[in-house]
Design an enzyme around this catalytic site. Structure first.
Site, PDB file in Angstrom:
ATOM      1  N   THR A  51       0.843  -1.188   0.000  1.00 14.18           N
ATOM      2  CA  THR A  51       0.000   0.000   0.000  1.00 14.18           C
ATOM      3  C   THR A  51       0.884   1.244   0.000  1.00 14.18           C
ATOM      4  OG1 THR A  51      -1.912   1.057   1.060  1.00 14.18           O
ATOM      5  CG2 THR A  51      -0.299   0.048   2.541  1.00 14.18           C
ATOM      6  N   ASN A  52       0.305   2.414   0.235  1.00 19.27           N
ATOM      7  CA  ASN A  52       1.103   3.646   0.273  1.00 19.27           C
ATOM      8  C   ASN A  52       0.646   4.511   1.437  1.00 19.27           C
ATOM      9  OD1 ASN A  52      -1.042   5.514  -0.688  1.00 19.27           O
ATOM     10  ND2 ASN A  52      -0.940   4.162  -2.467  1.00 19.27           N
ATOM     11  N   ARG A  53       1.265   5.680   1.596  1.00 20.15           N
ATOM     12  CA  ARG A  53       1.069   6.463   2.811  1.00 20.15           C
ATOM     13  C   ARG A  53      -0.117   7.424   2.747  1.00 20.15           C
ATOM     14  NH1 ARG A  53       6.391   9.319   3.453  1.00 20.15           N
ATOM     15  NH2 ARG A  53       5.374  10.222   5.259  1.00 20.15           N
ATOM     16  N   SER A  54      -0.931   7.344   1.704  1.00 20.11           N
ATOM     17  CA  SER A  54      -2.068   8.273   1.614  1.00 20.11           C
ATOM     18  C   SER A  54      -3.068   8.005   2.739  1.00 20.11           C
ATOM     19  CB  SER A  54      -2.754   8.087   0.263  1.00 20.11           C
ATOM     20  OG  SER A  54      -3.978   8.765   0.279  1.00 20.11           O
ATOM     21  N   ALA A  81      -4.620   7.870  -4.014  1.00 13.93           N
ATOM     22  CA  ALA A  81      -3.279   7.434  -4.436  1.00 13.93           C
ATOM     23  C   ALA A  81      -3.426   5.992  -4.907  1.00 13.93           C
ATOM     24  CB  ALA A  81      -2.306   7.539  -3.274  1.00 13.93           C
TER      25      ALA A  81
END
Ligand code: CTP
Length: 412
Positions: A215-218, A285
């Site tokens: 996943t990502n930091r959004s 994101a």
């Protein structure tokens, strides 16, 4: 943006002024709201009158300024009269003391009693010295109020009283007044009334196996702020989200939330919803790559696995290519280098009407922050910079630009 093209009743605004040096700026806020056709009732705390006299506010307001809970010549119960009739309560400046009392639910003066006796939206504009602003007690009180749906316009950095400098300065009266007008017009007229808005929010999660994800930091905060502000401006809003944040109570019931997880699920939901939308805003994101699926959990004993990535569908690119006449498509670009040049290229390549670019390597910008600093790009217009501010304010600025485009520049 100052007014909507709709005919509407005179909005009623209670302007609360607390005891801080920035109280002088509240006079200009009052004048601007009156010039824009609002009925403005000022409430001054006793300390506010030490900075600016009651007479100044009374002379410019729609009715005399009030300072006391008791002994009002026009009504025996001023707090319920003001609270129940308000379309909006603006508190500018909001001191640490007023913020604390409001968060606690105290009602020992006319301003706090009116805040409690009202169901109207509230816009708090804190102003104080940096040391006070940074106190955990102040920030926790603000977080409590935010959770309850109170809108907070963050103070700016700049010169403060006594020759100091730092964060805590009240934003310009023009900014406060235009935000207040957006809110009341959203309630009574609605710059986006009759328009269907689809907003995506959060970072997608791509499954590596049944247990693990990439996943990502959004955080989804910017997408949620856009959905909330669009609803306040009268739009019919669908939020396609991987995050499960709490929506502000004043608009929670008017936003349809579609929960998704992966880029593929987001693509399916956004493209379906977009087929009937007037405005589509891709604040999510979305992963550019996903993992070729494995149905079995990868075991440590099998050795270090190699994970094969495959590209995802670019939703924004698809939206831009399929755009119906009159439909507005907005993209985001999180960049770390050559922000403007990369964003300009993305705007054209993805055929967007607007592209919101931010430099996510800067302090306080982008992922998981409550604040953001962006440049809004659009074809045929100069880049429009929004200096460091709250994500709500960024949402207002963006949706104002979108509304301007829709209404063909018929409002300012
Ligand atoms: N986006 C999308 N679908 C994807 C990837 C991104 O719709 N599969 C959207 C995002 O929601 C955002 C915009 O595209 O609105 C910009 O995404 P970004 O990742 O910054 O741009 P890319 O085109 O992927 O380029 P790069 O990552 O190389 O900068």
């Amino acid at each position: 943006m100052t007014s909507s093209t709709h005919k509407q009743e005179q909005p009623r605004i209670v302007l609360g002024v607390a005891g801080g040096i920035a109280a002088y700026k509240a006079v200009e806020v009052l004048r601007r709201l009156r010039d824009a056709g609002c009925f403005v009732s000022p409430i001054l705390t006793p300390d506010a009158t030490r900075f600016v006299g009651e007479v100044t506010f009374s002379a410019l307001a729609s009715e005399p300024a009030r300072t006391k809970l008791y002994g009002d010549p026009t009504t025996p119960i001023p707090h319920t009269y003001l609270g129940q009739n308000a379309d909006l309560i603006v508190v500018a400046p909001a001191t640490a003391h007023v913020i604390a009392r409001y968060a606690m639910g105290l009602s020992d003066d006319l301003l706090t009693a009116t805040l409690l006796a009202s169901r109207a939206p509230v816009l708090l504009c804190p102003a104080m010295h940096t040391e006070m602003w940074e106190q955990p007690s102040v920030q926790e009180n603000l977080a409590t109020l935010r959770r309850r749906g109170v809108m907070i316009l963050e103070p700016e950095e700049g010169p403060l009283a006594g020759g100091d400098s730092g964060k805590g300065r009240l934003p310009d009266p023009e900014v406060i007044a235009s935000l207040a007008l957006d809110i009341v017009h959203g309630r009574s007229g609605g710059l986006l009334r009759g328009h269907r808005v689809v907003v995506s929010a959060g970072g997608t999660r791509e499954a590596i196996d049944p247990v693990r994800v990439i996943t990502n930091r959004s955080s989804g905060k910017q997408g949620y702020a856009i959905a909330e502000v669009a609803a306040r401006l009268g739009a019919e809003v669908t939020l396609v989200s991987t995050a499960s944040l709490t929506l502000a109570p004043d608009v929670a019931r008017s936003i349809a939330v579609v929960a998704v997880s992966s880029a593929a699920e987001m693509a399916e939901a956004v493209l379906r919803e977009a087929s009937t939308a007037d405005i589509v805003i891709m604040a999510a994101a979305v992963a550019d790559f996903t993992v070729a699926p494995t149905t079995h959990k990868i075991k440590k004993d099998d050795g270090i696995p190699s994970i094969a990535l495959v590209p995802t569908q670019d939703i924004l690119l698809t939206l831009g290519a399929q755009k119906r006449p009159g439909q507005i498509v907005v993209g985001f670009a999180a960049e770390t280098d050559d922000v403007l040049a990369n964003a300009q290229a993305k705007l054209l390549r993805k055929n967007c009407d607007f592209l919101v670019a931010n430099d996510v390597s800067a302090d306080g910008v982008g992922f998981d922050h409550a604040t953001n600093e962006v440049v809004i790009l659009s074809v045929g217009a100069e880049p429009y910079s929004v200096e460091m501010t709250s994500k709500e304010q960024v949402a207002f600025e963006l949706l104002s630009k979108v509304a301007e485009r829709i209404h063909g520049g018929t409002h300012g």
